[in-house]
Design a protein around this motif. Structure first.
Motif, short mmCIF file in Angstrom:
data_model
loop_
_atom_site.label_atom_id
_atom_site.label_comp_id
_atom_site.label_asym_id
_atom_site.label_seq_id
_atom_site.Cartn_x
_atom_site.Cartn_y
_atom_site.Cartn_z
N HIS A 1 0.82 -1.22 0.00
CA HIS A 1 0.00 0.00 0.00
C HIS A 1 0.85 1.27 0.00
O HIS A 1 0.33 2.36 0.22
CB HIS A 1 -0.92 0.01 1.22
CG HIS A 1 -1.87 -1.14 1.27
ND1 HIS A 1 -2.88 -1.29 0.35
CD2 HIS A 1 -1.94 -2.21 2.11
CE1 HIS A 1 -3.57 -2.40 0.63
NE2 HIS A 1 -3.01 -2.98 1.68
N ARG A 2 2.12 1.11 -0.27
CA ARG A 2 3.04 2.25 -0.20
C ARG A 2 2.59 3.42 -1.09
O ARG A 2 2.54 4.57 -0.65
CB ARG A 2 4.44 1.78 -0.60
CG ARG A 2 5.45 2.90 -0.74
CD ARG A 2 6.82 2.37 -1.10
NE ARG A 2 7.77 3.45 -1.29
CZ ARG A 2 9.08 3.28 -1.44
NH1 ARG A 2 9.59 2.04 -1.42
NH2 ARG A 2 9.88 4.31 -1.61
N ALA A 3 2.27 3.13 -2.33
CA ALA A 3 1.93 4.21 -3.27
C ALA A 3 0.67 4.95 -2.85
O ALA A 3 0.59 6.18 -2.95
CB ALA A 3 1.77 3.63 -4.68
N ALA A 4 -0.33 4.22 -2.35
CA ALA A 4 -1.59 4.86 -1.96
C ALA A 4 -1.43 5.73 -0.73
O ALA A 4 -2.13 6.75 -0.57
CB ALA A 4 -2.65 3.78 -1.71
N LEU A 5 -0.50 5.38 0.14
CA LEU A 5 -0.34 6.11 1.41
C LEU A 5 0.60 7.30 1.29
O LEU A 5 0.50 8.25 2.07
CB LEU A 5 0.17 5.16 2.48
CG LEU A 5 -0.81 4.06 2.90
CD1 LEU A 5 -0.12 3.03 3.79
CD2 LEU A 5 -2.01 4.65 3.62
N GLU A 6 1.49 7.28 0.32
CA GLU A 6 2.51 8.32 0.22
C GLU A 6 1.93 9.74 0.16
O GLU A 6 2.47 10.65 0.82
CB GLU A 6 3.42 8.05 -0.98
CG GLU A 6 4.46 9.13 -1.26
CD GLU A 6 5.43 9.35 -0.11
OE1 GLU A 6 5.99 10.45 -0.02
OE2 GLU A 6 5.63 8.41 0.70
N TRP B 1 -0.47 11.03 1.67
CA TRP B 1 -0.80 11.45 3.03
C TRP B 1 0.47 11.64 3.86
O TRP B 1 0.61 12.63 4.59
CB TRP B 1 -1.71 10.42 3.70
CG TRP B 1 -3.06 10.33 3.09
CD1 TRP B 1 -3.55 9.32 2.31
CD2 TRP B 1 -4.10 11.31 3.19
NE1 TRP B 1 -4.83 9.60 1.91
CE2 TRP B 1 -5.20 10.82 2.44
CE3 TRP B 1 -4.21 12.54 3.82
CZ2 TRP B 1 -6.39 11.52 2.32
CZ3 TRP B 1 -5.41 13.25 3.71
CH2 TRP B 1 -6.48 12.73 2.97
N ARG C 1 -4.87 1.77 8.58
CA ARG C 1 -4.72 2.11 7.16
C ARG C 1 -6.02 2.63 6.58
O ARG C 1 -6.02 3.53 5.72
CB ARG C 1 -4.25 0.88 6.38
CG ARG C 1 -4.07 1.16 4.90
CD ARG C 1 -3.56 -0.05 4.14
NE ARG C 1 -4.48 -1.18 4.22
CZ ARG C 1 -5.54 -1.35 3.42
NH1 ARG C 1 -5.84 -0.43 2.50
NH2 ARG C 1 -6.31 -2.42 3.54
N GLN C 2 -7.13 2.13 7.08
CA GLN C 2 -8.42 2.51 6.52
C GLN C 2 -8.72 4.00 6.67
O GLN C 2 -9.48 4.58 5.89
CB GLN C 2 -9.51 1.65 7.19
CG GLN C 2 -10.75 2.34 7.58
CD GLN C 2 -11.78 1.41 8.19
OE1 GLN C 2 -11.55 0.24 8.43
NE2 GLN C 2 -12.93 1.97 8.44
N THR D 1 -7.62 5.35 3.41
CA THR D 1 -8.15 4.75 2.18
C THR D 1 -9.67 4.75 2.09
O THR D 1 -10.22 4.43 1.04
CB THR D 1 -7.64 3.30 2.04
OG1 THR D 1 -8.03 2.55 3.19
CG2 THR D 1 -6.12 3.27 1.92
N LYS E 1 -10.79 15.00 3.21
CA LYS E 1 -9.34 15.19 3.33
C LYS E 1 -8.99 16.05 4.54
O LYS E 1 -8.02 15.78 5.25
CB LYS E 1 -8.78 15.80 2.04
CG LYS E 1 -8.79 14.84 0.86
CD LYS E 1 -8.15 15.47 -0.37
CE LYS E 1 -8.11 14.46 -1.52
NZ LYS E 1 -7.47 15.04 -2.75
#
Length: 501
Positions: free
Chosen positions: A262-267, A269, A315-316, A319, A325
């Protein structure tokens, strides 16, 4: 800690040779006296008298440091092999001493390198050294034990099982489910944490990494804190993770721990954190620790947690598309604010929790006002409307009701979040913005790396305001009814309904 809404020192010398001679000379007498003490007074659980958790913590000693070693097998359902070493001063003469420990097998205990008797009593591990300790003695206790991540339904926190490993959530009364300790925030200490795991896993803990050793398919990571820490703020993450590095203000090392997939989705933030740190430094002064970062775990905890230098997030939170935001960022700021309020300045008792959560909520709301046009006054007016209900159901902010049976985290009610932030808003209205902002900086400076309580805050606020604020705080912190809001006489609080719980 913030509940998540659902969208659906160096070791002093002990003169070891002299103590060894004393041990030998007194061996027979000690053995007899210890047997007599054990026979006359069975091991019993103790506590430091905390109003909310009366059996938490232990009297008679002051911990200087913990050295924790965990060996992870690769299964988050199997107990970890562990060794806990505690260095402490005896603050009174002790025939035996109690550690908080309630979930694991104890294989052996040593005191100053000598085998010691031990027994369980409630949620305490009662240790009887061969020779009684004198007041002022420096003592090292080594416990070889297991640390079990599987709990019954009545347990909350401790090890949290994630999709790929483990993390910790020790607030408020559960660090002793993971390792033997003096499990009360009033006794902070330096931590060294070692974690061994099979290759393919990554382990991260509080503080800075000081070593990585690889041998025969196993990697051991070592971390050490530079500042004292309460047991409830300890963090260890073991998983198939990636550690992302960036730089914050003043070259502060910032490292985030994320599930690799999930690195790319979290970056997007995580890259906001340096800006959050800079914003808070502008409000209360320089960040108080050696590093910071976010641990985003694939787990359903129901909360985010301000573990020292490495805050735990579900993590949720990042996501779930239903979360706006501005809301997600304000929660990130909430946990970051705790590094000053709760971690660097730690509550003396759990009844002082309002100082942690009230301040974190305050800066969460202030950030939303300044960056997302979410007026602080509107939030405080809504809190005022609900305040009497919160006081009726959970107690006043500085005198919260005890946790419900089987739910240690039930002390985290609205009265210590927005209810406590409302107290800070009333204080700013009472003494004016310049004095209030000076107080905030002074609070985290005067008590940095220490413990402090409600009386300390009242005293400092009175000194900065130039007048006694005792009556003001008594009404706002302890009264059953919410006092009138300075500057807003038209604000009304709705009548409570139902009963306390």
């Amino acid at each position: 800690m913030l509940l998540t809404p659902r969208a659906t020192a160096p070791t002093p010398s002990r003169a070891g040779a002299t103590r060894a001679r004393r041990l030998k000379a007194a061996l027979l007498v000690s053995a007899v006296s210890v047997c007599l003490v054990a026979a006359s007074a069975p091991p019993a659980p103790l506590g430091v008298g905390d109003r909310l958790f009366p059996h938490l913590g232990n009297p008679g000693y002051d911990v200087a440091s913990y050295d924790l070693s965990f060996a992870y097998s690769g299964s988050n359902r199997e107990p970890l092999r562990a060794v806990t070493t505690i260095d402490a001063w005896a603050t009174q003469s002790l025939d035996r001493l109690n550690l908080d420990f309630a979930h694991g097998r104890v294989d052996s205990v040593e005191v100053d390198g000598e085998p010691a008797d031990f027994a369980a009593a409630g949620e305490d591990l009662v240790v009887t050294p061969e020779e009684p300790l004198d007041e002022g003695d420096w003592v090292r206790i080594t416990v070889r034990h297991t640390s079990d991540p599987v709990y019954g339904p009545e347990r909350e926190g401790g090890w949290v099982r994630t999709s790929d490993g483990l993390a910790m959530a020790n607030q408020a009364d559960v660090a002793h489910l993971v390792f033997p300790c003096n499990d009360h925030p009033s006794d902070k200490a330096i931590f060294t944490i070692r974690v061994s795991a099979p290759d393919g896993y990554t382990a991260v803990a509080n503080g800075l990494q000081t070593g990585v050793d690889r041998a025969r398919g196993t990697t051991t990571w070592t971390y050490r804190t530079r500042h004292p820490m309460a047991t409830e703020l300890a963090q260890v993450s073991i998983g198939r993770s990636t550690v992302l590095h960036r730089t914050g203000p003043h070259e502060l090392p910032v490292r985030d721990v994320v599930p690799t997939e999930h690195r790319a989705a979290l970056e997007p933030w995580l890259e906001k954190t340096p800006g959050h740190i800079a914003w808070l430094e502008g409000k209360v002064g320089r960040y108080p620790f050696e590093t910071y970062g976010l641990l985003t775990a694939d787990a359903s905890t129901g909360f985010e947690l301000e573990t020292q230098t490495l805050s735990l997030f579900e993590r949720q939170l990042f996501t779930e598309p239903a979360y706006p935001k501005w809301y997600v960022e304000s929660i990130m700021v909430h946990e970051l604010a705790h590094q000053w309020f709760g971690n660097s300045v730690t509550p003396r008792t759990w009844s002082d929790l309002w100082l942690n959560e009230g301040h974190a909520t305050w800066y969460e709301a202030l950030y939303a006002e300044e960056t997302a046009d979410r007026p602080l006054q509107d939030r405080m007016k809504a809190a005022y409307t609900a305040s009497d209900r919160w006081r009726a159901s959970g107690g006043p902010p500085a005198a919260p009701l005890a946790p419900r049976s089987g739910s240690k985290i039930s002390i985290f009610r609205p009265n210590v979040y927005d209810g406590a932030a409302l107290v800070l808003y009333a204080l700013r209205q009472e003494i004016g913005r310049p004095a209030f902002e000076y107080l905030e900086r002074a609070w985290v400076t005067v008590h940095r790396d220490g413990t402090a309580g409600t009386d300390d805050f009242v005293e400092l606020a009175s000194r900065i305001a130039g007048r006694d604020l005792g009556v003001f705080f008594k009404d706002w912190l302890y009264a059953e009814k919410t006092p009138p809001m300075p500057g807003h006489p038209d604000w009304k609080s709705a009548a409570p309904t139902g009963t306390r719980k």
